[in-house]
Design a protein around this motif. Structure first.
Motif, PDB file in Angstrom:
ATOM      1  N   ASP A   2      -3.891   2.881  -3.368  1.00  0.00           N
ATOM      2  CA  ASP A   2      -3.698   1.825  -4.379  1.00  0.00           C
ATOM      3  C   ASP A   2      -2.605   2.220  -5.372  1.00  0.00           C
ATOM      4  N   ALA A   3      -2.539   3.499  -5.708  1.00  0.00           N
ATOM      5  CA  ALA A   3      -1.520   3.970  -6.642  1.00  0.00           C
ATOM      6  C   ALA A   3      -0.131   3.725  -6.080  1.00  0.00           C
ATOM      7  N   LEU A   4       0.036   3.978  -4.801  1.00  0.00           N
ATOM      8  CA  LEU A   4       1.331   3.757  -4.158  1.00  0.00           C
ATOM      9  C   LEU A   4       1.716   2.281  -4.233  1.00  0.00           C
ATOM     10  N   LEU A   5       0.766   1.396  -4.006  1.00  0.00           N
ATOM     11  CA  LEU A   5       1.037  -0.044  -4.098  1.00  0.00           C
ATOM     12  C   LEU A   5       1.368  -0.440  -5.539  1.00  0.00           C
ATOM     13  N   ASP A   6       0.681   0.210  -6.466  1.00  0.00           N
ATOM     14  CA  ASP A   6       0.984  -0.061  -7.896  1.00  0.00           C
ATOM     15  C   ASP A   6       2.420   0.339  -8.225  1.00  0.00           C
ATOM     16  N   TYR A   7       2.851   1.484  -7.708  1.00  0.00           N
ATOM     17  CA  TYR A   7       4.230   1.934  -7.959  1.00  0.00           C
ATOM     18  C   TYR A   7       5.235   0.970  -7.344  1.00  0.00           C
ATOM     19  N   LEU A   8       4.923   0.460  -6.184  1.00  0.00           N
ATOM     20  CA  LEU A   8       5.819  -0.520  -5.564  1.00  0.00           C
ATOM     21  C   LEU A   8       5.869  -1.791  -6.419  1.00  0.00           C
ATOM     22  N   GLU A  40       6.735   9.537 -10.273  1.00  0.00           N
ATOM     23  CA  GLU A  40       5.288   9.316 -10.160  1.00  0.00           C
ATOM     24  C   GLU A  40       4.868   9.173  -8.688  1.00  0.00           C
ATOM     25  N   ILE A  41       5.708   8.497  -7.936  1.00  0.00           N
ATOM     26  CA  ILE A  41       5.408   8.348  -6.491  1.00  0.00           C
ATOM     27  C   ILE A  41       5.381   9.725  -5.848  1.00  0.00           C
ATOM     28  N   ARG A  42       6.371  10.556  -6.175  1.00  0.00           N
ATOM     29  CA  ARG A  42       6.429  11.893  -5.578  1.00  0.00           C
ATOM     30  C   ARG A  42       5.207  12.720  -5.978  1.00  0.00           C
ATOM     31  N   LEU A  43       4.827  12.593  -7.230  1.00  0.00           N
ATOM     32  CA  LEU A  43       3.654  13.356  -7.679  1.00  0.00           C
ATOM     33  C   LEU A  43       2.374  12.886  -6.967  1.00  0.00           C
ATOM     34  N   ASN A  44       2.280  11.600  -6.778  1.00  0.00           N
ATOM     35  CA  ASN A  44       1.062  11.049  -6.191  1.00  0.00           C
ATOM     36  C   ASN A  44       1.141  10.852  -4.675  1.00  0.00           C
ATOM     37  N   LEU A  45       2.339  10.939  -4.154  1.00  0.00           N
ATOM     38  CA  LEU A  45       2.506  10.716  -2.715  1.00  0.00           C
ATOM     39  C   LEU A  45       1.727  11.707  -1.861  1.00  0.00           C
ATOM     40  N   PRO A  46       1.730  12.992  -2.141  1.00  0.00           N
ATOM     41  CA  PRO A  46       0.973  13.910  -1.279  1.00  0.00           C
ATOM     42  C   PRO A  46      -0.524  13.560  -1.217  1.00  0.00           C
TER      43      PRO A  46
END
Length: 166
Positions: A2-8, A40-46
């Motif tokens: 969900d975080a990834l979708l939020d970043y998008l 933020e994506i990089r931090l949360n991507l893994p």
């Protein structure tokens, strides 16, 4: 995820709020805001990737578990088929042994019957010989008795002849 979708969504919002450069169709974006979202994506991507890997891992685990269970079922089926085959083989061998035993029993019964007949024949032959011998003895005794009585008759005849004076 969900975080990834939020970043998008955040990137889309930045792009929509950006100013259009006249006559080019291009927009001017807030570089710092985009870089901040990418960071933020990089931090949360893994974490999202790990989550996706866990889902894939669970999928693989489920497939491996299903393969393992299928292997167990297959092994059980093979073992049961082998047991049934062995049972059939045992039944076949038992049938063969029963047939052999019946044939041996028939042969043995035939031998016993023939031996009994031979024994009975021997006993009857002995009885026949004893009766013949008894008859011969009786015949001999009869002849002796006849000779004895004939001798007595001769003596009586002579005695009578003497009495008559002859």
């Amino acid at each position: 995820m969900d975080a990834l979708l939020d970043y998008l969504d955040d990137i889309e919002e930045v792009l929509e709020k950006s100013k259009t450069i006249p006559l080019t169709g291009k927009i001017s974006v807030d570089k710092d805001k985009i870089l901040e979202i990418i960071g933020e994506i990089r931090l949360n991507l893994p974490e999202d990737i790990r989550f996706a890997q866990r889902i894939v891992g669970d999928h693989d685990k489920i497939i491996d578990d299903a393969k393992h269970r299928a292997s167990i079922v297959l092994d059980d089926a093979k073992a049961e088929a082998k047991a049934l085959t062995n049972n059939h083989e045992i039944f076949r061998r038992a049938s063969e042994q029963a047939t052999d035993l019946m044939e041996e029993t028939k042969r043995s019964a035939r031998e016993v019957r023939l031996n009994a007949m031979d024994y009975a024949d021997e006993i009857l032959e002995k009885a026949e010989n004893q009766i013949k011998q008894t008859m011969e003895n009786m015949d001999l005794q009869h002849k002796r008795i006849m000779e004895y009585y004939e001798g007595i008759i001769d003596i009586i005849y002579e005695n009578r002849q003497q009495l008559r004076g002859r």
